[in-house]
Design a protein around this motif. Structure first.
Motif, PDB file in Angstrom:
ATOM      1  N   ASP A 341       0.847  -1.200   0.000  1.00  7.09           N
ATOM      2  CA  ASP A 341       0.000   0.000   0.000  1.00  7.09           C
ATOM      3  C   ASP A 341       0.876   1.242   0.000  1.00  7.09           C
ATOM      4  OD1 ASP A 341       0.635  -0.444   2.690  1.00  7.09           O
ATOM      5  OD2 ASP A 341      -1.421  -0.982   3.212  1.00  7.09           O
ATOM      6  N   VAL A 342       0.584   2.091  -0.979  1.00  9.48           N
ATOM      7  CA  VAL A 342       1.469   3.203  -1.283  1.00  9.48           C
ATOM      8  C   VAL A 342       0.782   4.519  -0.911  1.00  9.48           C
ATOM      9  CG1 VAL A 342       2.694   4.360  -3.151  1.00  9.48           C
ATOM     10  CG2 VAL A 342       2.488   1.875  -3.169  1.00  9.48           C
ATOM     11  N   ALA A 343       1.531   5.390  -0.232  1.00  6.83           N
ATOM     12  CA  ALA A 343       1.020   6.712   0.137  1.00  6.83           C
ATOM     13  C   ALA A 343       1.450   7.729  -0.924  1.00  6.83           C
ATOM     14  CB  ALA A 343       1.563   7.110   1.505  1.00  6.83           C
ATOM     15  N   PRO A 344       0.749   8.863  -1.014  1.00  4.24           N
ATOM     16  CA  PRO A 344       1.070   9.843  -2.060  1.00  4.24           C
ATOM     17  C   PRO A 344       2.502  10.384  -1.977  1.00  4.24           C
ATOM     18  CG  PRO A 344      -1.039  10.361  -1.038  1.00  4.24           C
ATOM     19  CD  PRO A 344      -0.447   9.250  -0.246  1.00  4.24           C
ATOM     20  N   ASP A 345       3.124  10.367  -0.786  1.00  4.72           N
ATOM     21  CA  ASP A 345       4.483  10.895  -0.669  1.00  4.72           C
ATOM     22  C   ASP A 345       5.529   9.792  -0.511  1.00  4.72           C
ATOM     23  OD1 ASP A 345       3.696  10.151   1.839  1.00  4.72           O
ATOM     24  OD2 ASP A 345       4.285  11.993   2.858  1.00  4.72           O
ATOM     25  N   ALA A 346       5.146   8.535  -0.773  1.00  4.34           N
ATOM     26  CA  ALA A 346       6.063   7.395  -0.693  1.00  4.34           C
ATOM     27  C   ALA A 346       6.708   7.272   0.680  1.00  4.34           C
ATOM     28  CB  ALA A 346       7.136   7.457  -1.787  1.00  4.34           C
ATOM     29  N   SER A 347       6.001   7.725   1.712  1.00  5.36           N
ATOM     30  CA  SER A 347       6.462   7.557   3.091  1.00  5.36           C
ATOM     31  C   SER A 347       5.385   6.816   3.880  1.00  5.36           C
ATOM     32  CB  SER A 347       6.739   8.920   3.742  1.00  5.36           C
ATOM     33  OG  SER A 347       7.944   9.445   3.251  1.00  5.36           O
ATOM     34  N   PRO A 348       5.787   6.150   4.966  1.00  3.73           N
ATOM     35  CA  PRO A 348       4.828   5.350   5.725  1.00  3.73           C
ATOM     36  C   PRO A 348       3.895   6.199   6.584  1.00  3.73           C
ATOM     37  CG  PRO A 348       6.940   5.366   6.821  1.00  3.73           C
ATOM     38  CD  PRO A 348       7.143   6.077   5.518  1.00  3.73           C
ATOM     39  N   ILE A 349       2.878   5.563   7.130  1.00  4.11           N
ATOM     40  CA  ILE A 349       2.011   6.196   8.132  1.00  4.11           C
ATOM     41  C   ILE A 349       2.174   5.399   9.425  1.00  4.11           C
ATOM     42  CG2 ILE A 349      -0.354   6.798   8.761  1.00  4.11           C
ATOM     43  CD1 ILE A 349      -0.963   6.753   5.707  1.00  4.11           C
ATOM     44  N   ILE A 350       2.664   6.074  10.464  1.00  4.24           N
ATOM     45  CA  ILE A 350       2.858   5.414  11.759  1.00  4.24           C
ATOM     46  C   ILE A 350       2.206   6.296  12.808  1.00  4.24           C
ATOM     47  CG2 ILE A 350       4.547   4.365  13.328  1.00  4.24           C
ATOM     48  CD1 ILE A 350       6.662   4.943  11.133  1.00  4.24           C
ATOM     49  N   GLY A 351       1.269   5.751  13.571  1.00  2.00           N
ATOM     50  CA  GLY A 351       0.719   6.567  14.641  1.00  2.00           C
ATOM     51  C   GLY A 351      -0.705   6.239  14.996  1.00  2.00           C
ATOM     52  N   LYS A 352      -1.331   7.205  15.698  1.00  3.23           N
ATOM     53  CA  LYS A 352      -2.700   7.025  16.168  1.00  3.23           C
ATOM     54  C   LYS A 352      -3.673   7.309  15.027  1.00  3.23           C
ATOM     55  CE  LYS A 352      -3.450   9.043  20.178  1.00  3.23           C
ATOM     56  NZ  LYS A 352      -3.376  10.016  21.321  1.00  3.23           N
ATOM     57  N   LEU A 353      -4.805   6.614  15.041  1.00  2.00           N
ATOM     58  CA  LEU A 353      -5.872   6.898  14.089  1.00  2.00           C
ATOM     59  C   LEU A 353      -6.974   7.671  14.815  1.00  2.00           C
ATOM     60  CD1 LEU A 353      -6.041   3.593  12.000  1.00  2.00           C
ATOM     61  CD2 LEU A 353      -4.943   5.758  11.438  1.00  2.00           C
ATOM     62  N   PRO A 354      -7.920   8.256  14.073  1.00  2.00           N
ATOM     63  CA  PRO A 354      -8.957   9.079  14.725  1.00  2.00           C
ATOM     64  C   PRO A 354      -9.847   8.316  15.717  1.00  2.00           C
ATOM     65  CG  PRO A 354      -8.890   9.506  12.365  1.00  2.00           C
ATOM     66  CD  PRO A 354      -7.980   8.354  12.604  1.00  2.00           C
ATOM     67  N   VAL A 355      -9.781   6.983  15.738  1.00  2.00           N
ATOM     68  CA  VAL A 355     -10.527   6.206  16.734  1.00  2.00           C
ATOM     69  C   VAL A 355      -9.606   5.943  17.926  1.00  2.00           C
ATOM     70  CG1 VAL A 355     -11.654   3.989  17.186  1.00  2.00           C
ATOM     71  CG2 VAL A 355     -11.930   5.103  14.954  1.00  2.00           C
ATOM     72  N   SER A 356     -10.072   6.247  19.121  1.00  2.00           N
ATOM     73  CA  SER A 356      -9.249   6.094  20.321  1.00  2.00           C
ATOM     74  C   SER A 356      -8.856   4.617  20.521  1.00  2.00           C
ATOM     75  CB  SER A 356     -10.047   6.603  21.523  1.00  2.00           C
ATOM     76  OG  SER A 356      -9.284   6.465  22.674  1.00  2.00           O
ATOM     77  N   GLY A 357      -7.584   4.390  20.803  1.00  2.00           N
ATOM     78  CA  GLY A 357      -7.100   3.026  21.022  1.00  2.00           C
ATOM     79  C   GLY A 357      -6.763   2.279  19.752  1.00  2.00           C
ATOM     80  N   LEU A 358      -6.846   2.963  18.608  1.00  2.00           N
ATOM     81  CA  LEU A 358      -6.542   2.311  17.323  1.00  2.00           C
ATOM     82  C   LEU A 358      -5.275   2.946  16.724  1.00  2.00           C
ATOM     83  CD1 LEU A 358      -7.612   0.211  15.250  1.00  2.00           C
ATOM     84  CD2 LEU A 358      -8.830   2.081  14.140  1.00  2.00           C
ATOM     85  N   TYR A 359      -4.338   2.114  16.330  1.00  2.00           N
ATOM     86  CA  TYR A 359      -3.040   2.576  15.831  1.00  2.00           C
ATOM     87  C   TYR A 359      -2.755   1.942  14.483  1.00  2.00           C
ATOM     88  CZ  TYR A 359      -2.755   3.560  20.797  1.00  2.00           C
ATOM     89  OH  TYR A 359      -3.043   4.000  22.061  1.00  2.00           O
ATOM     90  N   LEU A 360      -1.964   2.648  13.687  1.00  2.00           N
ATOM     91  CA  LEU A 360      -1.623   2.119  12.359  1.00  2.00           C
ATOM     92  C   LEU A 360      -0.119   2.215  12.114  1.00  2.00           C
ATOM     93  CD1 LEU A 360      -2.395   1.213   9.401  1.00  2.00           C
ATOM     94  CD2 LEU A 360      -2.436   3.636   8.834  1.00  2.00           C
ATOM     95  N   ASN A 361       0.435   1.122  11.597  1.00  2.00           N
ATOM     96  CA  ASN A 361       1.776   1.146  11.031  1.00  2.00           C
ATOM     97  C   ASN A 361       1.612   0.542   9.640  1.00  2.00           C
ATOM     98  OD1 ASN A 361       4.540   0.902  10.442  1.00  2.00           O
ATOM     99  ND2 ASN A 361       4.656  -1.086  11.465  1.00  2.00           N
ATOM    100  N   GLY A 362       1.602   1.404   8.611  1.00  2.00           N
ATOM    101  CA  GLY A 362       1.342   0.896   7.268  1.00  2.00           C
ATOM    102  C   GLY A 362       1.798   1.880   6.213  1.00  2.00           C
ATOM    103  N   GLY A 363       1.404   1.609   4.993  1.00  2.00           N
ATOM    104  CA  GLY A 363       1.765   2.514   3.911  1.00  2.00           C
ATOM    105  C   GLY A 363       3.253   2.531   3.626  1.00  2.00           C
ATOM    106  N   TRP A 364       3.949   1.462   3.932  1.00  2.00           N
ATOM    107  CA  TRP A 364       5.395   1.407   3.686  1.00  2.00           C
ATOM    108  C   TRP A 364       5.694   1.227   2.204  1.00  2.00           C
ATOM    109  CZ3 TRP A 364       9.218   2.629   7.024  1.00  2.00           C
ATOM    110  CH2 TRP A 364       8.870   2.743   8.376  1.00  2.00           C
ATOM    111  N   GLY A 365       4.650   1.063   1.420  1.00  2.00           N
ATOM    112  CA  GLY A 365       4.834   0.978  -0.020  1.00  2.00           C
ATOM    113  C   GLY A 365       5.756  -0.169  -0.378  1.00  2.00           C
ATOM    114  N   THR A 366       6.756   0.151  -1.192  1.00  2.00           N
ATOM    115  CA  THR A 366       7.602  -0.899  -1.745  1.00  2.00           C
ATOM    116  C   THR A 366       8.832  -1.169  -0.886  1.00  2.00           C
ATOM    117  OG1 THR A 366       8.711   0.794  -3.023  1.00  2.00           O
ATOM    118  CG2 THR A 366       6.867  -0.291  -4.066  1.00  2.00           C
ATOM    119  N   GLY A 367       8.974  -0.485   0.252  1.00  2.00           N
ATOM    120  CA  GLY A 367      10.255  -0.587   0.976  1.00  2.00           C
ATOM    121  C   GLY A 367      10.148  -0.812   2.451  1.00  2.00           C
ATOM    122  N   GLY A 368       9.202  -1.632   2.907  1.00  2.00           N
ATOM    123  CA  GLY A 368       9.000  -1.786   4.340  1.00  2.00           C
ATOM    124  C   GLY A 368       9.937  -2.756   5.022  1.00  2.00           C
TER     125      GLY A 368
END
Lengths: 416, 112
Positions: A341-368
């Motif tokens: 899964d690729v983000a528009p800036d080719a960088s990952p998404i790491i952190g909290k999501l808008p739902v409390s207690g839900l976290y994401l580490n993703g969007g590493w695209g081609t280089g995770g």
């Protein structure tokens, strides 16, 4: 945990090697956990390991829909480097590379890390300028990097064709000597074994089918092996981040694409470094078994099929043969695809999501893969403290609202 | 969900351009998600603007997307395709909604 050593090997040899135990227990899901990590790849297992080791949180489950090591962890081309352009990326990838350097000892598991050097080739004047700028940026960040002129590239990698008469001649290359490869499934196994020893439940064949929320907080998770309640839920499922986030009603700036790779028949040692080219688009290294491991590009269209179109492989092989005419008689043994899964800036998404207690580490695209230890380390901190680790803060989902993107299209190995 | 050829035999997409007919995927360029309406930057808040600019549906299943026949008639059109089987369900012109009956009940081609 059964420790591995020469003495242990000798003892087992005397007993006919019948005393080796499985690396982790086959855990059955409990009804409740403090933290549930969705995705049992390298990133998810590393997160569980650091939650237990650094933050004292042992009541953790890692849910894996298939078997450990059979997802993207076992599908990448195993390249490790930290030569990214921007300070934010340089810091997190270098943090990861430094963890790699001590990881086999820390996990008591041979990850076969081989720091054989990574070449990133430049084929046009624009490539040369971008590459020299990136080497300078790396050195300012304390990351090793060198610029090599074509004859120096040839000395470092003698089978590379630097003939000026080809369509995209090699005009030079950046070299990160600390870059290299590691055995990818060993990383998952090593982290799984170490996390299991600290009380983490690794639950295989357990697919998440729903994430329930109430009052803006995560609650129950429905899985194919029953309902689990979790105080905190961490999504760590490369390729499927959007699908899981959508279960909790969260939209992400990610698109999923197939990324293909292939290996040749095994041959004698011929390539002792990693060679990457963004412009003609191929990356190749030789495994310890002798197979050439080659990565192709992504298909432009969205897909979850774990297979790509053949013309992508055709273009990549054409590029490989222009760089390495010596490979022209090699047979390719197999090819496969993984979903990134690729983000528009080719960088990952790491952190909290808008739902409390839900976290994401993703969007590493081609280089995770290269980020496995570092991502797990900062993600565990983010989950344990409910606040981003300083290295993860620039990669929060909020950057798409604030506009503070981290554009790494130049340093990412695969053009998006 | 039956196709004439087994899945392993399909090497490339065959895309039916509404003007030129069925052609190989290499003649086309991908345009991403369809049916995104432009937000008015002068009046919307940052969150709405970010949603228009960056947030995308990314479904595992039916997806409404845009393609352009770059090496053919060079015209844009919409495709409704399954992102798991790669099967193309419908092809329709820009500005048109997905054909009625092409989506399962309760879906509008964009839910991830």
């Amino acid at each position: 945990m059964q420790r591995y050593s020469f003495a242990a090997l000798a003892r087992q040899a005397l007993k006919g090697h019948r005393g080796w135990r499985p690396l982790w227990r086959k855990a059955t899901p409990k009804p409740r956990y403090r933290v549930v990590i969705i995705g049992g790849g390298g990133h998810g297992l590393a997160t569980a390991y650091y939650l237990a080791k650094e933050h004292g949180i042992h009541d953790v489950a890692v849910l894996e829909k298939g078997a450990i090591g059979l997802g993207n962890t076992g599908r990448n081309t195993t390249i490790i480097r930290s030569n990214y352009l921007w300070d934010e990326s340089a810091r997190i990838y270098e943090h990861s590379l430094q963890l790699w350097e001590g990881l086999s000892v820390e996990l008591n598991f041979n990850l076969m890390l081989s720091q054989r050097g990574v070449l990133n080739l430049a084929h046009t004047l624009a490539d040369v300028r971008e590459a020299v700028r990136r080497v300078n940026a790396n050195r300012l960040n304390g990351i090793d990097g060198e610029w090599l002129e074509p004859d120096a590239v040839k000395r470092f990698c003698p089978i590379l064709n630097i003939d000026s008469g080809v369509r995209y001649p090699v005009l030079g290359a950046t070299l990160q000597r600390r870059g290299g490869v590691a055995r990818h499934d060993a990383v998952a196994w090593g982290y799984a074994r170490a996390a299991d020893a600290r009380g983490v439940d690794i639950i295989e064949n357990c697919e998440v089918t729903a994430i329930r929320t109430s009052g803006g907080r995560v609650g129950e998770i429905e899985t194919t092996r029953g309902t689990i309640f979790a105080d905190k839920v961490a999504i760590c499922a490369a390729g499927h981040s959007s699908v899981l986030a959508a279960m909790a009603g969260v939209r992400l700036p990610l698109q999923s694409h197939p990324l293909q790779a292939l290996v040749s028949e095994p041959v004698k040692p011929v390539l002792d470094c990693v060679v990457m080219s963004n412009t003609v688009h191929v990356y190749v290294s030789q495994s310890d078994k002798g197979e050439l491991v080659m990565g192709a590009g992504i298909d432009a269209f969205n897909s979850y099929a774990q297979r790509g179109s053949f013309h992508i492989i055709e273009a990549q092989i054409a590029a490989a043969l222009e760089l390495f005419p010596i490979f022209s008689r090699l047979k390719m043994l197999r090819s496969w695809g993984g979903i990134v899964d690729v983000a528009p800036d080719a960088s990952p998404i790491i952190g909290k999501l808008p739902v409390s207690g839900l976290y994401l580490n993703g969007g590493w695209g081609t280089g995770g893969f290269k980020a496995t230890p570092g991502a797990g380390h900062v993600f565990a901190h983010t989950i344990a403290n409910d606040a981003p680790h300083p290295l993860a803060a620039p990669f929060a989902l909020e950057r798409f609202t604030s506009g503070a993107l981290v554009d790494e299209h130049g340093a990412a190995g695969v053009a998006h | 969900m039956s196709t004439a050829l087994p899945a392993w035999h399909i090497k490339m997409l065959l895309i039916p351009c509404p003007w030129c007919g069925e052609r190989d995927e290499v003649e086309f360029r991908y345009g991403g998600e369809a049916h995104i309406s432009r937000a008015d930057a002068a009046t919307v808040d940052d969150a709405t603007w970010a949603d228009y600019l960056y947030m995308r549906n990314n479904p595992k299943g039916l997806f409404a997307e845009r393609w352009v026949h770059q090496l053919g008639c060079r015209r844009w059109f919409n495709v409704l395709r399954d992102t798991v089987s790669h099967r193309i369900i419908a092809v329709y012109k820009i500005g048109e909604p997905p054909p009625p009956g092409s989506l399962p009940a309760g879906s509008h081609g964009g839910d991830p």
